[in-house]
Design a protein around this motif. Structure first.
Motif, PDB file in Angstrom:
ATOM      1  N   PRO A   3     -12.984  41.884 -13.805  1.00  0.00           N
ATOM      2  CA  PRO A   3     -12.845  41.772 -12.354  1.00  0.00           C
ATOM      3  C   PRO A   3     -11.398  41.533 -11.910  1.00  0.00           C
ATOM      4  CG  PRO A   3     -14.732  40.505 -13.098  1.00  0.00           C
ATOM      5  CD  PRO A   3     -14.000  40.973 -14.324  1.00  0.00           C
ATOM      6  N   SER A   4     -10.617  40.837 -12.714  1.00  0.00           N
ATOM      7  CA  SER A   4      -9.229  40.585 -12.320  1.00  0.00           C
ATOM      8  C   SER A   4      -8.415  41.875 -12.291  1.00  0.00           C
ATOM      9  CB  SER A   4      -8.568  39.556 -13.230  1.00  0.00           C
ATOM     10  OG  SER A   4      -8.523  40.011 -14.557  1.00  0.00           O
ATOM     11  N   VAL A   5      -8.680  42.789 -13.213  1.00  0.00           N
ATOM     12  CA  VAL A   5      -7.976  44.073 -13.213  1.00  0.00           C
ATOM     13  C   VAL A   5      -8.382  44.874 -11.976  1.00  0.00           C
ATOM     14  CG1 VAL A   5      -7.662  46.254 -14.442  1.00  0.00           C
ATOM     15  CG2 VAL A   5      -7.710  44.108 -15.725  1.00  0.00           C
ATOM     16  N   MET A   6      -9.673  44.899 -11.688  1.00  0.00           N
ATOM     17  CA  MET A   6     -10.138  45.618 -10.489  1.00  0.00           C
ATOM     18  C   MET A   6      -9.522  45.024  -9.227  1.00  0.00           C
ATOM     19  SD  MET A   6     -14.102  46.621 -11.074  1.00  0.00           S
ATOM     20  CE  MET A   6     -14.679  45.326 -12.135  1.00  0.00           C
ATOM     21  N   ARG A   7      -9.417  43.704  -9.196  1.00  0.00           N
ATOM     22  CA  ARG A   7      -8.830  43.047  -8.030  1.00  0.00           C
ATOM     23  C   ARG A   7      -7.378  43.487  -7.837  1.00  0.00           C
ATOM     24  NH1 ARG A   7      -6.529  38.188  -8.595  1.00  0.00           N
ATOM     25  NH2 ARG A   7      -8.030  37.627 -10.206  1.00  0.00           N
ATOM     26  N   PHE A   8      -6.616  43.573  -8.923  1.00  0.00           N
ATOM     27  CA  PHE A   8      -5.225  44.015  -8.811  1.00  0.00           C
ATOM     28  C   PHE A   8      -5.128  45.455  -8.305  1.00  0.00           C
ATOM     29  CE2 PHE A   8      -4.071  40.409 -11.589  1.00  0.00           C
ATOM     30  CZ  PHE A   8      -3.024  39.907 -10.838  1.00  0.00           C
ATOM     31  N   VAL A   9      -6.049  46.312  -8.726  1.00  0.00           N
ATOM     32  CA  VAL A   9      -6.046  47.696  -8.233  1.00  0.00           C
ATOM     33  C   VAL A   9      -6.238  47.705  -6.729  1.00  0.00           C
ATOM     34  CG1 VAL A   9      -7.300  49.884  -8.228  1.00  0.00           C
ATOM     35  CG2 VAL A   9      -6.872  48.706 -10.386  1.00  0.00           C
ATOM     36  N   ALA A  35       0.949  51.170 -12.889  1.00  0.00           N
ATOM     37  CA  ALA A  35       2.188  50.383 -12.963  1.00  0.00           C
ATOM     38  C   ALA A  35       2.079  49.102 -12.147  1.00  0.00           C
ATOM     39  CB  ALA A  35       3.369  51.223 -12.490  1.00  0.00           C
ATOM     40  N   GLN A  36       1.430  49.177 -10.985  1.00  0.00           N
ATOM     41  CA  GLN A  36       1.246  47.981 -10.163  1.00  0.00           C
ATOM     42  C   GLN A  36       0.438  46.926 -10.913  1.00  0.00           C
ATOM     43  OE1 GLN A  36       2.842  47.665  -7.087  1.00  0.00           O
ATOM     44  NE2 GLN A  36       3.702  49.539  -7.914  1.00  0.00           N
ATOM     45  N   VAL A  37      -0.611  47.353 -11.573  1.00  0.00           N
ATOM     46  CA  VAL A  37      -1.439  46.417 -12.341  1.00  0.00           C
ATOM     47  C   VAL A  37      -0.654  45.872 -13.526  1.00  0.00           C
ATOM     48  CG1 VAL A  37      -3.524  46.181 -13.748  1.00  0.00           C
ATOM     49  CG2 VAL A  37      -3.607  47.487 -11.605  1.00  0.00           C
ATOM     50  N   GLN A  39       2.379  45.304 -13.844  1.00  0.00           N
ATOM     51  CA  GLN A  39       3.401  44.330 -13.467  1.00  0.00           C
ATOM     52  C   GLN A  39       2.855  42.906 -13.534  1.00  0.00           C
ATOM     53  OE1 GLN A  39       4.913  45.234  -9.578  1.00  0.00           O
ATOM     54  NE2 GLN A  39       5.999  47.053 -10.258  1.00  0.00           N
ATOM     55  N   HIS A  40       1.535  42.786 -13.423  1.00  0.00           N
ATOM     56  CA  HIS A  40       0.909  41.467 -13.373  1.00  0.00           C
ATOM     57  C   HIS A  40       0.100  41.122 -14.617  1.00  0.00           C
ATOM     58  CE1 HIS A  40       1.970  41.123  -9.136  1.00  0.00           C
ATOM     59  NE2 HIS A  40       1.582  42.368  -9.008  1.00  0.00           N
ATOM     60  N   LEU A  41      -0.366  42.125 -15.312  1.00  0.00           N
ATOM     61  CA  LEU A  41      -1.250  41.898 -16.454  1.00  0.00           C
ATOM     62  C   LEU A  41      -0.826  42.725 -17.653  1.00  0.00           C
ATOM     63  CD1 LEU A  41      -4.694  42.252 -14.632  1.00  0.00           C
ATOM     64  CD2 LEU A  41      -3.590  40.116 -15.292  1.00  0.00           C
ATOM     65  N   TYR A  42      -0.987  42.167 -18.836  1.00  0.00           N
ATOM     66  CA  TYR A  42      -0.814  42.944 -20.060  1.00  0.00           C
ATOM     67  C   TYR A  42      -2.148  43.633 -20.341  1.00  0.00           C
ATOM     68  CZ  TYR A  42      -0.713  44.264 -24.891  1.00  0.00           C
ATOM     69  OH  TYR A  42      -0.809  44.992 -26.040  1.00  0.00           O
ATOM     70  N   LEU A  43      -2.107  44.922 -20.600  1.00  0.00           N
ATOM     71  CA  LEU A  43      -3.313  45.677 -20.903  1.00  0.00           C
ATOM     72  C   LEU A  43      -3.216  46.226 -22.329  1.00  0.00           C
ATOM     73  CD1 LEU A  43      -3.565  47.800 -17.635  1.00  0.00           C
ATOM     74  CD2 LEU A  43      -4.778  45.682 -18.148  1.00  0.00           C
ATOM     75  N   ASP A  44      -4.244  45.955 -23.133  1.00  0.00           N
ATOM     76  CA  ASP A  44      -4.273  46.599 -24.442  1.00  0.00           C
ATOM     77  C   ASP A  44      -4.719  48.051 -24.249  1.00  0.00           C
ATOM     78  OD1 ASP A  44      -7.122  46.684 -24.293  1.00  0.00           O
ATOM     79  OD2 ASP A  44      -7.314  44.823 -25.427  1.00  0.00           O
ATOM     80  N   ALA A  50      -9.567  52.209 -19.856  1.00  0.00           N
ATOM     81  CA  ALA A  50     -10.603  51.911 -18.865  1.00  0.00           C
ATOM     82  C   ALA A  50     -10.017  51.916 -17.456  1.00  0.00           C
ATOM     83  CB  ALA A  50     -11.248  50.562 -19.171  1.00  0.00           C
ATOM     84  N   LEU A  51      -8.813  51.386 -17.306  1.00  0.00           N
ATOM     85  CA  LEU A  51      -8.154  51.366 -15.996  1.00  0.00           C
ATOM     86  C   LEU A  51      -7.857  52.776 -15.509  1.00  0.00           C
ATOM     87  CD1 LEU A  51      -6.817  49.847 -13.654  1.00  0.00           C
ATOM     88  CD2 LEU A  51      -4.730  49.759 -15.039  1.00  0.00           C
ATOM     89  N   VAL A  52      -7.330  53.612 -16.376  1.00  0.00           N
ATOM     90  CA  VAL A  52      -7.019  54.998 -16.005  1.00  0.00           C
ATOM     91  C   VAL A  52      -8.292  55.727 -15.580  1.00  0.00           C
ATOM     92  CG1 VAL A  52      -6.221  57.214 -16.924  1.00  0.00           C
ATOM     93  CG2 VAL A  52      -4.901  55.137 -17.356  1.00  0.00           C
ATOM     94  N   ALA A  53      -9.374  55.534 -16.315  1.00  0.00           N
ATOM     95  CA  ALA A  53     -10.644  56.177 -15.956  1.00  0.00           C
ATOM     96  C   ALA A  53     -11.171  55.635 -14.635  1.00  0.00           C
ATOM     97  CB  ALA A  53     -11.664  55.966 -17.069  1.00  0.00           C
ATOM     98  N   TYR A  54     -11.087  54.334 -14.433  1.00  0.00           N
ATOM     99  CA  TYR A  54     -11.570  53.694 -13.209  1.00  0.00           C
ATOM    100  C   TYR A  54     -10.821  54.239 -11.993  1.00  0.00           C
ATOM    101  CZ  TYR A  54     -12.616  49.975  -9.849  1.00  0.00           C
ATOM    102  OH  TYR A  54     -12.994  49.276  -8.728  1.00  0.00           O
ATOM    103  N   ILE A  55      -9.503  54.247 -12.070  1.00  0.00           N
ATOM    104  CA  ILE A  55      -8.701  54.736 -10.948  1.00  0.00           C
ATOM    105  C   ILE A  55      -8.931  56.228 -10.748  1.00  0.00           C
ATOM    106  CG2 ILE A  55      -6.351  55.139 -10.109  1.00  0.00           C
ATOM    107  CD1 ILE A  55      -5.560  52.523 -11.577  1.00  0.00           C
ATOM    108  N   GLY A  56      -8.942  56.983 -11.823  1.00  0.00           N
ATOM    109  CA  GLY A  56      -9.141  58.430 -11.726  1.00  0.00           C
ATOM    110  C   GLY A  56     -10.435  58.786 -11.019  1.00  0.00           C
TER     111      GLY A  56
END
Length: 69
Positions: A3-9, A35-37, A39-44, A50-56
């Motif tokens: 949820p924290s990653v989604m919140r940053f998006v 890039a915005q996300v 800046q605040h979080l380290y993503l493995d 998962a983030l790229v798929a979610y945003i896409g």
């Protein structure tokens, strides 16, 4: 995806101006949001994928929301 990653998006989308987002093509918008996300979080690698798929999957929704501002 957490949820924290989604919140940053969605915080990045809400904070951006239409002039900042609307001129970008889909690949550039996706890169900008990631890039915005990052800046605040380290993503493995798994979180990054998962983030790229979610945003896409949500690019049309993001464009519609920003266009209505």
């Amino acid at each position: 995806m957490s949820p924290s990653v989604m919140r940053f998006v969605w915080d990045a989308v809400a904070a951006a101006s239409p002039q900042q987002i609307l001129p970008l093509d889909d690949a550039s918008l996706l890169d900008w949001l990631v890039a915005q996300v990052q800046q605040h979080l380290y993503l493995d690698q798994q979180q990054y994928s998962a983030l790229v798929a979610y945003i896409g999957d949500r690019l049309p929704l993001i464009r519609d929301l920003v266009d209505q501002i």
